[in-house]
Design a protein around this motif. Structure first.
Motif, PDB file in Angstrom:
ATOM      1  N   ALA A  12      29.730  43.802  36.672  1.00 42.60           N
ATOM      2  CA  ALA A  12      31.084  43.240  36.756  1.00 42.60           C
ATOM      3  C   ALA A  12      31.959  44.092  37.668  1.00 42.60           C
ATOM      4  O   ALA A  12      32.743  43.571  38.472  1.00 42.60           O
ATOM      5  N   ASP A  13      31.825  45.417  37.572  1.00 40.74           N
ATOM      6  CA  ASP A  13      32.556  46.310  38.474  1.00 40.74           C
ATOM      7  C   ASP A  13      32.187  46.051  39.930  1.00 40.74           C
ATOM      8  O   ASP A  13      33.037  46.107  40.826  1.00 40.74           O
ATOM      9  N   LEU A  14      30.920  45.809  40.191  1.00 40.57           N
ATOM     10  CA  LEU A  14      30.470  45.573  41.558  1.00 40.57           C
ATOM     11  C   LEU A  14      31.001  44.243  42.089  1.00 40.57           C
ATOM     12  O   LEU A  14      31.471  44.146  43.219  1.00 40.57           O
ATOM     13  N   ILE A  15      30.937  43.213  41.271  1.00 44.24           N
ATOM     14  CA  ILE A  15      31.449  41.905  41.664  1.00 44.24           C
ATOM     15  C   ILE A  15      32.945  41.977  41.920  1.00 44.24           C
ATOM     16  O   ILE A  15      33.470  41.370  42.856  1.00 44.24           O
ATOM     17  N   GLY A  16      33.635  42.755  41.088  1.00 47.63           N
ATOM     18  CA  GLY A  16      35.100  42.818  41.113  1.00 47.63           C
ATOM     19  C   GLY A  16      35.636  42.133  39.877  1.00 47.63           C
ATOM     20  O   GLY A  16      35.356  40.949  39.642  1.00 47.63           O
ATOM     21  N   LEU A  17      36.382  42.870  39.050  1.00 49.98           N
ATOM     22  CA  LEU A  17      36.838  42.292  37.786  1.00 49.98           C
ATOM     23  C   LEU A  17      37.819  41.148  38.016  1.00 49.98           C
ATOM     24  O   LEU A  17      37.886  40.213  37.204  1.00 49.98           O
ATOM     25  N   ASP A  18      38.562  41.186  39.113  1.00 44.31           N
ATOM     26  CA  ASP A  18      39.437  40.058  39.432  1.00 44.31           C
ATOM     27  C   ASP A  18      38.629  38.805  39.759  1.00 44.31           C
ATOM     28  O   ASP A  18      38.995  37.689  39.360  1.00 44.31           O
ATOM     29  N   THR A  19      37.500  38.980  40.446  1.00 48.31           N
ATOM     30  CA  THR A  19      36.644  37.836  40.763  1.00 48.31           C
ATOM     31  C   THR A  19      35.983  37.292  39.508  1.00 48.31           C
ATOM     32  O   THR A  19      35.898  36.077  39.311  1.00 48.31           O
ATOM     33  N   VAL A  20      35.519  38.188  38.635  1.00 50.57           N
ATOM     34  CA  VAL A  20      34.924  37.742  37.366  1.00 50.57           C
ATOM     35  C   VAL A  20      35.945  36.942  36.565  1.00 50.57           C
ATOM     36  O   VAL A  20      35.633  35.882  36.005  1.00 50.57           O
ATOM     37  N   ARG A  40      42.600  47.985  37.912  1.00 52.11           N
ATOM     38  CA  ARG A  40      41.272  48.579  37.713  1.00 52.11           C
ATOM     39  C   ARG A  40      40.231  47.485  37.933  1.00 52.11           C
ATOM     40  O   ARG A  40      39.756  46.858  37.000  1.00 52.11           O
ATOM     41  N   LEU A  41      39.881  47.260  39.186  1.00 53.43           N
ATOM     42  CA  LEU A  41      39.080  46.099  39.567  1.00 53.43           C
ATOM     43  C   LEU A  41      37.598  46.409  39.741  1.00 53.43           C
ATOM     44  O   LEU A  41      36.817  45.516  40.050  1.00 53.43           O
ATOM     45  N   GLY A  42      37.204  47.668  39.550  1.00 53.45           N
ATOM     46  CA  GLY A  42      35.801  48.006  39.722  1.00 53.45           C
ATOM     47  C   GLY A  42      35.585  48.887  40.929  1.00 53.45           C
ATOM     48  O   GLY A  42      36.435  49.692  41.300  1.00 53.45           O
ATOM     49  N   ARG A  43      34.442  48.734  41.560  1.00 52.66           N
ATOM     50  CA  ARG A  43      34.073  49.618  42.673  1.00 52.66           C
ATOM     51  C   ARG A  43      35.082  49.595  43.802  1.00 52.66           C
ATOM     52  O   ARG A  43      35.348  50.614  44.428  1.00 52.66           O
ATOM     53  N   LYS A  44      35.638  48.423  44.086  1.00 53.36           N
ATOM     54  CA  LYS A  44      36.499  48.346  45.266  1.00 53.36           C
ATOM     55  C   LYS A  44      37.796  49.114  45.104  1.00 53.36           C
ATOM     56  O   LYS A  44      38.456  49.418  46.094  1.00 53.36           O
ATOM     57  N   THR A  45      38.198  49.427  43.868  1.00 53.95           N
ATOM     58  CA  THR A  45      39.385  50.261  43.658  1.00 53.95           C
ATOM     59  C   THR A  45      39.032  51.637  43.123  1.00 53.95           C
ATOM     60  O   THR A  45      39.915  52.467  42.903  1.00 53.95           O
ATOM     61  N   GLY A  46      37.735  51.895  42.921  1.00 56.34           N
ATOM     62  CA  GLY A  46      37.300  53.204  42.445  1.00 56.34           C
ATOM     63  C   GLY A  46      37.231  53.338  40.943  1.00 56.34           C
ATOM     64  O   GLY A  46      36.705  54.329  40.425  1.00 56.34           O
ATOM     65  N   ARG A  47      37.745  52.340  40.214  1.00 54.07           N
ATOM     66  CA  ARG A  47      37.718  52.433  38.763  1.00 54.07           C
ATOM     67  C   ARG A  47      37.721  51.052  38.143  1.00 54.07           C
ATOM     68  O   ARG A  47      38.483  50.175  38.528  1.00 54.07           O
TER      69      ARG A  47
END
Length: 320
Positions: free
Chosen positions: A235-243, A273-280
């Motif tokens: 989910a972090d890789l996909i992006g939590l906003d996208t999920v 805190r959106l996952g990988r793309k924001t670092g957390r």
């Protein structure tokens, strides 16, 4: 063989840049549209970086990289899409934004037989087709991340998509790009996300209710079920906003409780805190927190779940 020689891509983020790259690698002339000149420059750098990693890993020669880059133009001028045979929309998973893009394409794409495709992860294709005067030429072409590596494309005709549009889109994805194509009905989530997203949301709920830590949830699925990547890391890789956006589309369509975004997911998105793309996200990431993965990383992740590329090669992110 397909008659698509000139390709347009709208959006040069992680998915759009990957789509542009594979089309150019396949010998097609590619024009990528971005909103501003600065975004266009950043998009071109993103494509160059991906190709540079392919050269470093021995998958492309420097001459091949230069030839591919020579076939790609990144611009902020919509008129550059006028002569395209096929245009793929790859902007944010936001229905309002995508509708604006399709209305724009209807105005600027001059070829009367041009295929207008969307890379949406979950939105019904028919809603986007309603924004144009030629809905029979609108189809879903859903690529998976990272696009240069993963072989799958979901082909999603709407109720109004013409048979010739379906034929041309299928031929382009399979014969030109070498992708494996699966047909999906025009239902939110199509095949892959309709199966994957409830799994990711179940992991979010488990963390939200304190039944296990994020680390142990992911360890449980990697070590207990042999998944290369746990659901929260995915989910972090996909992006939590996208999920969250996909989950909302699924819930609006089916009204199934398993599709409803958990409150924790919404709070994390609100907090940035959106996952990988924001670092957390559920985990913390280092300097490569933009979420990109190298082509030579052994495990890659997609909207379809973590996997290795076909044939076991060590290749290797929006990501759905």
């Amino acid at each position: 063989m397909t008659d698509v020689e000139r390709v347009g891509v709208v959006g040069c983020g992680l998915m759009g840049s990957g789509i542009a790259e594979v089309c150019a690698r396949a010998g097609r002339d590619v024009v990528v549209l971005e909103a501003t000149g600065g975004a266009a420059a950043a998009g071109r750098e993103r494509i160059a970086g991906s190709l540079g990693r392919a050269v470093a890993s021995g998958r492309l020669t420097a001459a091949e990289r230069d030839a591919v880059m020579g076939r790609i133009s990144v611009t902020a001028d919509p008129a550059r899409l006028a002569d395209r045979d096929l245009v793929v929309e790859a902007v944010a998973e936001d229905e309002r934004v995508k509708l604006e893009v399709f209305a724009l394409l209807d105005r600027v794409v001059e070829r009367p037989d041009a295929v207008l495709a969307t890379n949406t992860s979950a939105l019904p294709v028919i809603r986007l087709a309603a924004a144009v005067s030629r809905p029979e030429q609108v189809v879903g072409l859903h690529f998976f991340n990272p696009v240069p590596v993963l072989p799958l494309v979901e082909l999603v005709p709407s109720l109004l998509t013409g048979a010739e549009t379906v034929r041309r889109a299928h031929a382009f994805a399979s014969e030109v790009l070498g992708k494996e194509v699966v047909r999906a009905r025009d239902r939110a989530g199509f095949v892959v996300n309709a199966l994957l997203v409830p799994y990711l949301l179940a992991a979010v709920r488990m963390a939200e209710h304190g039944r296990a830590t994020a680390e142990d949830i992911d360890r449980g699925m990697t070590l207990g079920c042999a998944h290369p990547l746990g659901p929260l890391a995915l989910a972090d890789l996909i992006g939590l906003d996208t999920v969250q956006a996909i989950a909302r589309s699924l819930y609006a369509e089916y009204w199934e409780p398993s599709y409803a975004p958990p409150p924790l997911l919404a709070r994390m998105v609100d907090a940035g805190r959106l996952g990988r793309k924001t670092g957390r996200g559920f985990h913390t990431y280092g300097a490569r927190g933009d979420g990109a993965m190298r082509e030579d990383e052994g495990v890659v992740a997609t909207a379809a779940g973590p996997t290795r590329p076909a044939g076991g090669r060590r290749d290797g992110e929006q990501t759905t």
